[in-house]
Design a protein around this motif. Structure first.
Motif, short mmCIF file in Angstrom:
data_model
loop_
_atom_site.label_atom_id
_atom_site.label_comp_id
_atom_site.label_asym_id
_atom_site.label_seq_id
_atom_site.Cartn_x
_atom_site.Cartn_y
_atom_site.Cartn_z
N ALA A 63 0.77 -1.35 -0.15
CA ALA A 63 0.03 0.18 0.09
C ALA A 63 0.94 1.32 -0.10
CB ALA A 63 -0.98 0.00 1.14
N PHE A 64 2.06 1.34 0.91
CA PHE A 64 2.92 2.33 0.93
C PHE A 64 3.48 2.61 -0.72
CE2 PHE A 64 7.54 3.25 1.87
CZ PHE A 64 7.39 4.70 1.82
N MET A 65 4.19 1.52 -1.13
CA MET A 65 4.92 1.89 -2.23
C MET A 65 4.08 2.14 -3.52
SD MET A 65 8.08 1.34 -1.69
CE MET A 65 8.84 1.12 -3.20
N THR A 66 2.66 2.00 -3.22
CA THR A 66 1.76 2.34 -4.40
C THR A 66 1.00 3.66 -4.27
OG1 THR A 66 -0.04 1.15 -3.49
CG2 THR A 66 1.15 0.02 -5.09
N SER A 67 1.65 4.55 -3.00
CA SER A 67 0.67 5.56 -2.61
C SER A 67 1.16 6.98 -3.41
CB SER A 67 1.00 5.60 -0.95
OG SER A 67 2.34 5.94 -0.82
N GLY A 68 2.11 6.74 -4.15
CA GLY A 68 2.62 7.80 -4.96
C GLY A 68 3.86 7.47 -5.66
N PRO A 69 4.39 8.35 -6.44
CA PRO A 69 5.40 8.18 -7.52
C PRO A 69 6.88 7.64 -6.51
CG PRO A 69 5.11 10.51 -7.52
CD PRO A 69 4.14 9.96 -6.55
N CYS A 70 7.48 6.79 -7.29
CA CYS A 70 8.71 6.22 -6.97
C CYS A 70 9.73 6.56 -8.15
CB CYS A 70 8.72 4.60 -7.17
SG CYS A 70 8.21 3.87 -5.60
N ILE A 71 10.99 6.99 -7.72
CA ILE A 71 12.01 7.12 -8.51
C ILE A 71 13.09 5.95 -8.43
CG2 ILE A 71 13.71 9.10 -9.36
CD1 ILE A 71 12.25 11.01 -8.09
N PRO A 72 13.10 5.19 -9.49
CA PRO A 72 14.07 3.97 -9.49
C PRO A 72 15.16 4.37 -10.45
CG PRO A 72 12.04 3.34 -11.12
CD PRO A 72 11.66 4.77 -10.40
N MET A 73 16.42 4.02 -9.82
CA MET A 73 17.66 4.60 -10.34
C MET A 73 18.62 3.35 -10.71
SD MET A 73 18.29 8.29 -8.62
CE MET A 73 17.90 7.51 -6.84
N VAL A 74 19.51 3.46 -11.40
CA VAL A 74 20.65 2.55 -11.67
C VAL A 74 21.68 3.28 -11.50
CG1 VAL A 74 21.79 1.05 -13.25
CG2 VAL A 74 19.70 1.20 -13.58
N LEU A 75 22.42 2.98 -10.27
CA LEU A 75 23.61 3.65 -9.84
C LEU A 75 24.97 2.86 -9.75
CD1 LEU A 75 22.55 4.83 -6.41
CD2 LEU A 75 22.16 6.02 -8.45
N GLU A 76 25.99 3.54 -10.33
CA GLU A 76 27.29 2.69 -10.77
C GLU A 76 28.28 3.33 -9.63
OE1 GLU A 76 28.21 1.29 -14.77
OE2 GLU A 76 29.56 2.65 -14.59
N ALA A 77 29.08 2.28 -9.39
CA ALA A 77 30.26 2.68 -8.34
C ALA A 77 31.36 1.48 -8.27
CB ALA A 77 29.93 3.32 -6.97
N GLU A 78 32.36 1.68 -7.66
CA GLU A 78 33.18 0.47 -7.15
C GLU A 78 32.21 -0.12 -6.17
OE1 GLU A 78 36.88 -1.15 -7.92
OE2 GLU A 78 36.38 0.84 -8.48
N SER A 79 31.99 -1.33 -6.07
CA SER A 79 31.39 -1.89 -4.81
C SER A 79 29.95 -1.31 -4.88
CB SER A 79 32.13 -2.09 -3.61
OG SER A 79 33.30 -2.75 -4.01
N ALA A 80 29.23 -0.89 -5.75
CA ALA A 80 28.03 -0.10 -5.53
C ALA A 80 26.98 -0.76 -4.52
CB ALA A 80 27.44 -0.15 -7.07
N ILE A 81 26.97 -2.11 -4.67
CA ILE A 81 25.75 -2.66 -3.78
C ILE A 81 25.84 -2.40 -2.61
CG2 ILE A 81 24.75 -4.94 -3.27
CD1 ILE A 81 25.10 -5.62 -5.99
N ARG A 82 27.26 -2.89 -1.88
CA ARG A 82 27.81 -2.48 -0.46
C ARG A 82 27.74 -1.00 -0.15
NH1 ARG A 82 31.95 -1.22 1.82
NH2 ARG A 82 33.21 -1.64 -0.02
N ARG A 83 28.39 -0.34 -0.78
CA ARG A 83 28.62 1.14 -0.67
C ARG A 83 27.50 1.85 -0.55
NH1 ARG A 83 31.81 4.16 -4.39
NH2 ARG A 83 31.31 5.66 -2.91
N TYR A 84 26.30 1.44 -1.68
CA TYR A 84 25.04 2.11 -1.53
C TYR A 84 24.13 1.74 -0.26
CZ TYR A 84 20.38 4.10 -2.69
OH TYR A 84 19.21 4.74 -2.60
N ARG A 85 24.32 0.42 0.24
CA ARG A 85 23.55 -0.01 1.54
C ARG A 85 24.17 0.92 2.60
NH1 ARG A 85 19.08 -3.47 1.36
NH2 ARG A 85 19.94 -4.69 3.36
N ASP A 86 25.71 0.81 2.67
CA ASP A 86 26.15 1.84 3.66
C ASP A 86 25.64 3.32 3.64
OD1 ASP A 86 27.47 -0.32 4.34
OD2 ASP A 86 29.38 0.25 3.49
N ALA A 87 25.49 3.86 2.40
CA ALA A 87 25.05 5.11 2.38
C ALA A 87 23.66 5.49 2.78
CB ALA A 87 25.11 5.59 0.96
N ILE A 88 23.01 4.54 2.73
CA ILE A 88 21.36 4.74 3.23
C ILE A 88 21.28 4.40 4.37
CG2 ILE A 88 20.59 4.34 0.73
CD1 ILE A 88 19.44 1.83 1.22
#
Ligand code: ATP
Ligand code: MG
Length: 138
Positions: A63-88
Motif C-alpha cells: 500500500a505504501f509503495m503504491t501511494s505515490g510516485p517512486c524514482i528508480p535509478m541505476v547507480l554505478e560505482a566501485e562495490s556499488a551494492i555494498r557502498r549504497y547500502r552503507d550510504a542509506i
C-alpha cells in the motif's frame, strides 16, 4: 565497477526530498546510469517485494509503495551494492548511522525513503524490473 538499483520511495517524493536525496547520492560518488519516475501498480509492488510476501508488513508495504510516485535509478560505482547500502543506513531510521539517507530523510521503518539492492543477483533482477536493456547502455 558494478551497478545497484536504488528507489526513492513515495514518502520522500511526496515530501519534496527527491532532489536532495539525488544530490546526496551523487556527492557520495555514485554515477546515475538510468532514472525514471513511476507510480507502481499493486501488481508491480507485490512482484517487486515478492520475497517479503509472507511477512506481516507485506500488505502495508505494498500500500505504501503504491501511494505515490517512486524514482528508480541505476547507480554505478566501485562495490556499488555494498557502498549504497552503507550510504542509506539501516532499514529503521532510528538505527541508521548519522549522515545516512535514511537517518536524514526517513520517517519510520516502513516509510524509509529509499530502497537498495542487497546482492548482485537481486541487483540484476531489480534493474531489469525497471529498465530495458537499451535504457541501460552507457
Ligand atoms: P529495501 O529492500 O527497501 O532496500 P531493506 O533491505 O533495508 O529495505 P527489507 O527487510 O528488505 O529492508 O524490507 C523491505 C522494506 O519493507 C523496508 O525497506 C521497509 O520499507 C519495509 N519493512 C521492513 N521491515 C518492516 C517492518 N518490520 N515493519 C514495516 N515495514 C517494514
Ligand atoms: Mg531489502
Amino acid at each position: 565497477m558494478n551497478q545497484t538499483l536504488a528507489i526513492i520511495k513515495p514518502d520522500a517524493t511526496g515530501n519534496g526530498d527527491a532532489g536532495r536525496i539525488i544530490a546526496h547520492i551523487e556527492a557520495a560518488g555514485f554515477v546515475i546510469r538510468a532514472l525514471r519516475m513511476v507510480t507502481l501498480t499493486e501488481a508491480q509492488a507485490r512482484a517487486f517485494y515478492d520475497v517479503h510476501r509472507e511477512r506481516p508488513f507485506y500488505q502495508s508495504l505494498v500500500a505504501f509503495m503504491t501511494s505515490g510516485p517512486c524514482i528508480p535509478m541505476v547507480l554505478e560505482a566501485e562495490s556499488a551494492i555494498r557502498r549504497y547500502r552503507d550510504a542509506i543506513g539501516a532499514t529503521d531510521p532510528a538505527e541508521a548511522a548519522p549522515g545516512t539517507v535514511r537517518q536524514l530523510y526517513a520517517e519510520s521503518k516502513e516509510r524509509n525513503a529509499v530502497h537498495g539492492s542487497d546482492s548482485a543477483e537481486n541487483a540484476r533482477r531489480e534493474i531489469a524490473f525497471f529498465f530495458s536493456e537499451s535504457e541501460r547502455i552507457g
